[in-house]
Design a protein around this motif. Structure first.
Motif, PDB file in Angstrom:
ATOM      1  N   GLU A  25       0.666  -1.142  -0.125  1.00  0.00           N
ATOM      2  CA  GLU A  25      -0.137  -0.118  -0.058  1.00  0.00           C
ATOM      3  C   GLU A  25       0.776   1.144  -0.015  1.00  0.00           C
ATOM      4  O   GLU A  25       2.119   1.243   0.388  1.00  0.00           O
ATOM      5  N   PRO A  26       0.425   2.419  -0.334  1.00  0.00           N
ATOM      6  CA  PRO A  26       1.044   3.561  -0.236  1.00  0.00           C
ATOM      7  C   PRO A  26       1.627   4.132   0.985  1.00  0.00           C
ATOM      8  O   PRO A  26       0.988   3.617   2.040  1.00  0.00           O
ATOM      9  N   THR A  27       2.454   4.609   0.799  1.00  0.00           N
ATOM     10  CA  THR A  27       3.251   5.370   2.390  1.00  0.00           C
ATOM     11  C   THR A  27       3.498   6.677   2.074  1.00  0.00           C
ATOM     12  O   THR A  27       3.316   7.283   0.979  1.00  0.00           O
ATOM     13  N   ASP A  28       3.748   7.444   2.855  1.00  0.00           N
ATOM     14  CA  ASP A  28       4.127   8.938   3.435  1.00  0.00           C
ATOM     15  C   ASP A  28       5.692   9.059   3.569  1.00  0.00           C
ATOM     16  O   ASP A  28       5.955  10.001   4.056  1.00  0.00           O
ATOM     17  N   THR A  29       6.448   7.982   3.334  1.00  0.00           N
ATOM     18  CA  THR A  29       7.761   7.867   3.429  1.00  0.00           C
ATOM     19  C   THR A  29       8.823   8.164   2.369  1.00  0.00           C
ATOM     20  O   THR A  29       8.287   8.220   1.124  1.00  0.00           O
ATOM     21  N   ALA A  30       9.883   8.176   2.592  1.00  0.00           N
ATOM     22  CA  ALA A  30      10.999   8.268   1.401  1.00  0.00           C
ATOM     23  C   ALA A  30      11.443   6.981   1.259  1.00  0.00           C
ATOM     24  O   ALA A  30      11.119   5.921   2.066  1.00  0.00           O
ATOM     25  N   MET A  88      19.343  35.393  15.709  1.00  0.00           N
ATOM     26  CA  MET A  88      19.558  35.027  17.091  1.00  0.00           C
ATOM     27  C   MET A  88      18.146  34.377  17.543  1.00  0.00           C
ATOM     28  O   MET A  88      18.239  33.229  18.187  1.00  0.00           O
ATOM     29  N   GLN A  89      17.134  35.055  17.343  1.00  0.00           N
ATOM     30  CA  GLN A  89      15.764  34.438  17.780  1.00  0.00           C
ATOM     31  C   GLN A  89      15.510  32.991  17.047  1.00  0.00           C
ATOM     32  O   GLN A  89      15.086  32.115  17.577  1.00  0.00           O
ATOM     33  N   ARG A  90      15.993  32.995  15.873  1.00  0.00           N
ATOM     34  CA  ARG A  90      15.480  31.671  15.253  1.00  0.00           C
ATOM     35  C   ARG A  90      16.612  30.580  15.602  1.00  0.00           C
ATOM     36  O   ARG A  90      16.080  29.319  16.002  1.00  0.00           O
ATOM     37  N   LEU A  91      17.753  31.190  15.971  1.00  0.00           N
ATOM     38  CA  LEU A  91      18.510  29.903  16.606  1.00  0.00           C
ATOM     39  C   LEU A  91      18.268  29.562  17.973  1.00  0.00           C
ATOM     40  O   LEU A  91      18.176  28.183  18.317  1.00  0.00           O
ATOM     41  N   PHE A  92      17.612  30.388  18.705  1.00  0.00           N
ATOM     42  CA  PHE A  92      17.124  30.062  19.947  1.00  0.00           C
ATOM     43  C   PHE A  92      15.847  29.269  19.817  1.00  0.00           C
ATOM     44  O   PHE A  92      15.896  28.211  20.764  1.00  0.00           O
ATOM     45  N   VAL A  93      15.063  29.423  19.150  1.00  0.00           N
ATOM     46  CA  VAL A  93      13.867  28.678  19.004  1.00  0.00           C
ATOM     47  C   VAL A  93      14.184  27.221  18.618  1.00  0.00           C
ATOM     48  O   VAL A  93      13.706  26.301  19.014  1.00  0.00           O
ATOM     49  N   THR A  94      15.042  26.947  17.655  1.00  0.00           N
ATOM     50  CA  THR A  94      15.435  25.942  16.836  1.00  0.00           C
ATOM     51  C   THR A  94      16.267  25.016  18.124  1.00  0.00           C
ATOM     52  O   THR A  94      15.755  23.833  18.242  1.00  0.00           O
ATOM     53  N   GLY A  95      17.104  25.867  18.950  1.00  0.00           N
ATOM     54  CA  GLY A  95      17.726  25.027  20.020  1.00  0.00           C
ATOM     55  C   GLY A  95      16.563  24.633  20.896  1.00  0.00           C
ATOM     56  O   GLY A  95      16.968  23.335  21.844  1.00  0.00           O
ATOM     57  N   GLY A  96      15.568  25.480  21.352  1.00  0.00           N
ATOM     58  CA  GLY A  96      14.723  25.252  22.595  1.00  0.00           C
ATOM     59  C   GLY A  96      13.829  23.622  22.006  1.00  0.00           C
ATOM     60  O   GLY A  96      13.321  23.499  23.091  1.00  0.00           O
ATOM     61  N   GLN A  97      13.890  23.248  20.536  1.00  0.00           N
ATOM     62  CA  GLN A  97      13.177  22.070  20.608  1.00  0.00           C
ATOM     63  C   GLN A  97      13.513  20.924  21.345  1.00  0.00           C
ATOM     64  O   GLN A  97      12.861  19.900  21.524  1.00  0.00           O
ATOM     65  N   ARG A  98      14.819  20.908  21.601  1.00  0.00           N
ATOM     66  CA  ARG A  98      15.275  19.787  22.494  1.00  0.00           C
ATOM     67  C   ARG A  98      14.694  19.570  23.777  1.00  0.00           C
ATOM     68  O   ARG A  98      14.852  18.504  24.636  1.00  0.00           O
ATOM     69  N   LEU A  99      14.183  20.955  24.497  1.00  0.00           N
ATOM     70  CA  LEU A  99      13.699  20.805  25.875  1.00  0.00           C
ATOM     71  C   LEU A  99      12.228  20.547  25.855  1.00  0.00           C
ATOM     72  O   LEU A  99      11.943  20.434  27.068  1.00  0.00           O
ATOM     73  N   ALA A 100      11.686  20.189  24.896  1.00  0.00           N
ATOM     74  CA  ALA A 100      10.083  19.848  25.204  1.00  0.00           C
ATOM     75  C   ALA A 100       9.980  18.557  24.072  1.00  0.00           C
ATOM     76  O   ALA A 100      10.484  18.411  22.933  1.00  0.00           O
ATOM     77  N   PRO A 101       8.899  17.813  24.465  1.00  0.00           N
ATOM     78  CA  PRO A 101       8.570  16.759  23.404  1.00  0.00           C
ATOM     79  C   PRO A 101       8.299  17.097  22.202  1.00  0.00           C
ATOM     80  O   PRO A 101       7.445  18.373  21.909  1.00  0.00           O
ATOM     81  N   PRO A 102       8.894  16.630  20.939  1.00  0.00           N
ATOM     82  CA  PRO A 102       8.383  17.285  19.846  1.00  0.00           C
ATOM     83  C   PRO A 102       6.929  17.060  19.397  1.00  0.00           C
ATOM     84  O   PRO A 102       6.278  16.062  19.861  1.00  0.00           O
ATOM     85  N   THR A 103       6.583  18.250  18.438  1.00  0.00           N
ATOM     86  CA  THR A 103       5.162  18.045  18.051  1.00  0.00           C
ATOM     87  C   THR A 103       5.349  17.880  16.667  1.00  0.00           C
ATOM     88  O   THR A 103       4.076  17.686  15.976  1.00  0.00           O
ATOM     89  N   LEU A 104       6.297  17.998  15.641  1.00  0.00           N
ATOM     90  CA  LEU A 104       6.608  17.712  14.493  1.00  0.00           C
ATOM     91  C   LEU A 104       7.585  16.618  14.135  1.00  0.00           C
ATOM     92  O   LEU A 104       8.775  16.941  14.765  1.00  0.00           O
ATOM     93  N   ALA A 105       7.279  15.746  13.347  1.00  0.00           N
ATOM     94  CA  ALA A 105       8.283  14.961  12.847  1.00  0.00           C
ATOM     95  C   ALA A 105       8.179  14.331  11.475  1.00  0.00           C
ATOM     96  O   ALA A 105       7.094  14.573  10.884  1.00  0.00           O
ATOM     97  N   ILE A 106       9.106  13.672  10.944  1.00  0.00           N
ATOM     98  CA  ILE A 106       8.936  13.034   9.724  1.00  0.00           C
ATOM     99  C   ILE A 106       8.558  11.422   9.692  1.00  0.00           C
ATOM    100  O   ILE A 106       8.925  10.713  10.504  1.00  0.00           O
ATOM    101  N   ALA A 107       7.635  11.268   8.861  1.00  0.00           N
ATOM    102  CA  ALA A 107       6.983   9.998   8.849  1.00  0.00           C
ATOM    103  C   ALA A 107       8.130   9.173   8.240  1.00  0.00           C
ATOM    104  O   ALA A 107       8.657   9.264   7.297  1.00  0.00           O
ATOM    105  N   GLY A 108       8.445   7.785   8.753  1.00  0.00           N
ATOM    106  CA  GLY A 108       9.092   6.851   8.551  1.00  0.00           C
ATOM    107  C   GLY A 108      10.560   7.105   9.279  1.00  0.00           C
ATOM    108  O   GLY A 108      11.275   6.130   9.414  1.00  0.00           O
ATOM    109  N   GLU A 109      10.736   8.144   9.830  1.00  0.00           N
ATOM    110  CA  GLU A 109      12.046   8.520  10.491  1.00  0.00           C
ATOM    111  C   GLU A 109      11.496   8.689  12.206  1.00  0.00           C
ATOM    112  O   GLU A 109      12.586   8.215  12.968  1.00  0.00           O
ATOM    113  N   TRP A 110      10.542   9.120  12.454  1.00  0.00           N
ATOM    114  CA  TRP A 110      10.152   9.293  13.925  1.00  0.00           C
ATOM    115  C   TRP A 110       9.569   7.887  14.676  1.00  0.00           C
ATOM    116  O   TRP A 110       9.159   6.943  13.902  1.00  0.00           O
ATOM    117  N   GLN A 111      10.303   7.527  15.876  1.00  0.00           N
ATOM    118  CA  GLN A 111       9.775   6.448  16.542  1.00  0.00           C
ATOM    119  C   GLN A 111       9.572   6.895  18.098  1.00  0.00           C
ATOM    120  O   GLN A 111      10.528   7.872  18.473  1.00  0.00           O
TER     121      GLN A 111
END
Length: 677
Positions: free
Chosen positions: A160-165, A526-549
């Motif tokens: 069946e079709p998938t949304d992965t690479a 600085m603000q963009r780097l700040f927000v991107t680095g903060g993603q490690r401090l909270a559970p992710p809300t966005l991920a890639i199908a086929g890569e996330w576990q």
């Protein structure tokens, strides 16, 4: 009938060469009528007929030899039982099925997806090799699956079709492992793919190892590739770059949801594009003005409370339904903390750029001298800015571990001569520009990274920078140049380190170094780097199908936006575990239009017996074809043997009659006749 080398058919007139040579030879002789020869001609008329028949047969055989030789060199393809009989059925057939998101693009006359068309072709080809043993390897699990009936491919869940690479080299390695372990007597590998370059990775050095392993197999395995590529059509793809929940008023709890989108069109279509917007199950429509082939769009929605939520955005139906929908989930932002390692006015400007609003308790920044860098709170830091000499070994190890866990490190020049910085950064000697000609940045990445365009699509004022002093950074071979000066030297570079990233900038936010400290570039960066680095401090809300576990294999994640059963391993969507949401989307690489050229395939599989079925999208299932040139070469050799046997045989030669009269009286020598020309 099709041909893999149709240009060879231009040589077909060469088939007439034996006839031309025969006619030219006849022109070499002049007929002279001689009365005494009439009696001999009547006596040898039967032998002459046999000689002419022999010449005609030889002429036909020589023409057929040339015809079949040229025909074989054109590499004809035939279908049905002819192709099966001439090729022979191998003992094992390993089928590699690409069921990535790009394979859901429609193609062919029936307007079915490339994946469905590939399954029909594979099923039909399997009927021609009913005695073979079939094994399926698909792009997600990449585990060999033995198939009892190849006719059931279209109904199997694993197809069946998938949304992965797809990782095509890894699929080839899985096939090689199966062949090496099971050792079938003869084998073939069938590949069904749209030749998307992001999945094939033609520049990867692992293809050399794959080709060497194929050539080392004792079976002499043949690889057959169904080329399902097609030119770009009238398709628009939608991808999600970020989803951020911002608290607008801490007293009332009001918030704002910001969604960063990217739209790509293959046909250059422009106009108003309606998007179906679903938020927490409520549907509405959002209109977007499409005016570029690649367009960034930022949508903002006011929310009454900063609470977790989810949603999706959907484009109207087009050629590929798999790239029309994106999913998002969000949660209240986690408190972010930045650490500035340095001193002086530059460190003060960096602290203000990281946390300009003192009233916000969720964004703080602190300055530490280089001697106190060991006191950095590694667990709580989202961003570290290193504006000091290289760290000591006692600090370098935890710093590297912190970056690899997902932290963001920005390294700035230490000043002075050539030196090293943290995590592999190398600094050239500092340079000072003439007062009348400051260094200027003329090229930068305005689609991704810290210098990307703003939410409304406006570019940052990078071109307005006037750098009086610079210290150019460099790193390893995997560096990405995010911005460059007019002379080609690097202004901003980055490279990945584990789950995090290291950035290095060629100037300081100090008045002696230029106007970088004015803030029109430094603040958003600085603000963009700040927000991107903060993603490690909270559970992710966005991920890639086929890569996330899931972090815990025992966790149960169920689909939210549909009642149908959906597997998070290969399907995009919003999934829920308790109060947590995760939105899975297809990889952005599946929207890339670049394809592997068919001429590159023999290079990737150098030395491997390879057949590429070009234009497979135009084939019907009952027209799947196979090469028959080996059988034609055999026929050519048989005709050459027949021609040689006939040319040397005495059976067709004229009969020489014995002279009449007594044996004791030899015939008298006739008087020479007078011949007048």
């Amino acid at each position: 009938m099709a041909y893999l080398q149709p240009w060879m058919l231009w040589v077909l007139p060469a088939v007439l060469l034996p006839i031309v040579i025969h006619l030219l030879n006849r022109l070499r002789y002049k007929t002279v009528h001689w009365a005494a020869m009439l009696f001999l001609l009547k006596a040898n008329r039967a032998a002459t007929r046999r000689a002419k028949l022999r010449q005609y047969i030889l002429l036909a055989l020589r023409c057929l030899v040339l015809l079949f030789l040229i025909w074989a060199m054109a590499r004809p393809l035939v279908g049905g039982w002819i192709g099966s009989a001439t090729g022979g059925a191998p003992e094992a057939i390993v089928m590699l099925l690409d069921r990535s998101a790009s394979m859901e693009a429609r193609g062919g006359e029936g307007q079915e997806s490339k994946r469905a068309h590939a399954l029909a072709l594979l099923t039909q080809a399997a009927k021609q090799s009913a005695s073979s043993h079939f094994v399926l390897i698909e792009n997600v699990l990449r585990q060999p699956l033995e198939i009892a009936e190849a006719s059931s491919l279209a109904t199997m869940q694993i197809c069946e079709p998938t949304d992965t690479a797809a990782d095509i080299p890894a699929m080839f390695r899985a096939a090689l492992d199966y062949l090496a372990q099971n050792k079938p007597g003869s084998a073939e590998v069938w590949v069904a793919s749209d030749l998307q370059a992001s999945n094939w990775r033609p520049e990867s050095p692992e293809w050399q190892d794959i080709a060497a392993r194929f050539n080392g197999l004792p079976q002499g395995v043949r690889v057959r590739i169904l080329d399902l590529s097609s030119p770009p059509g009238n398709n628009i793809s939608l991808s999600l770059k970020n989803a951020e929940l911002r608290v607008r008023d801490e007293k009332t709890g009001k918030a704002q949801l910001s969604l960063g989108l990217e739209l790509k069109t293959d046909s250059g279509r422009k106009g108003t594009l309606p998007l179906l917007f679903t938020h927490d199950g409520v549907k509405s429509q959002v209109d977007i003005a499409l005016n570029a082939a690649t367009q960034r769009q930022n949508l903002k929605f006011d929310l009454p409370k900063a609470e977790p939520g989810w949603g999706e955005l959907e484009l109207p139906a087009d050629e590929n339904p798999a790239d029309n929908t994106v999913y998002f989930a969000y949660a209240p932002p986690a408190p972010l903390k930045a650490m500035i390692v340095g001193a002086g006015a530059a460190a003060q400007r960096l602290r203000i750029a990281a946390a300009p609003d003192k009233s916000r308790a969720d964004r703080t920044a602190e300055i530490l001298p280089a001697a106190s860098a060991g006191n950095i709170p590694w667990k709580d830091a989202a961003l570290i800015v290193w504006a000091a000499p290289a760290p000591s070994e006692a600090v370098a190890k935890p710093l590297q571990k912190w970056v690899e866990s997902g932290g963001m490190l920005l390294s700035l020049p230490p000043g002075g001569g050539e030196t090293t910085g943290p995590l592999g950064i190398h600094w050239a000697a500092a340079e000072t520009a003439p007062k009348t000609a400051p260094f200027r940045v003329t090229a930068w990445d305005d689609l991704d990274g810290p210098l990307a365009r703003t939410d409304n699509g406006a570019p940052l004022g990078v071109a307005k920078l006037e750098i009086a002093r610079r210290q150019v950074p460099s790193g390893g071979g995997t560096d990405h140049i995010g911005a460059a000066f007019s002379d080609g030297r690097t202004f901003l570079l980055s490279h990945k380190a584990g789950a995090g990233q290291v950035f290095a900038c060629a100037t300081l936010p100090d008045i002696e170094w230029g106007n970088f400290g004015d803030g029109f570039v430094l603040l958003p960066m600085m603000q963009r780097l700040f927000v991107t680095g903060g993603q490690r401090l909270a559970p992710p809300t966005l991920a890639i199908a086929g890569e996330w576990q899931p972090t815990d294999a025992q966790e149960t994640w169920t689909a939210v936006e549909t009642d149908r059963r959906r597997d998070w391993r290969w399907h995009a969507g919003v999934y829920r575990n308790g109060a947590r949401f995760i939105a899975l989307n297809r990889p952005e690489s599946e929207d890339a239009p670049e394809l592997v050229e068919r001429t590159r395939l023999p290079e990737l599989l150098h030395g491997v017996k390879l057949t590429v079925m070009a234009g497979a999208l135009e084939l019907k299932a009952d027209q799947l074809q196979s090469e028959i040139w080996p059988a034609m070469i055999v026929l050519t050799m048989l005709m050459m043997c027949a021609e040689m046997a006939l040319a040397t045989s005495r059976a067709m030669l004229p009969v020489k009659h014995a002279p009449k009269g007594p044996a004791s009286h030899p015939p008298t020598k006739p008087e020479p006749a007078e011949v007048r020309a």
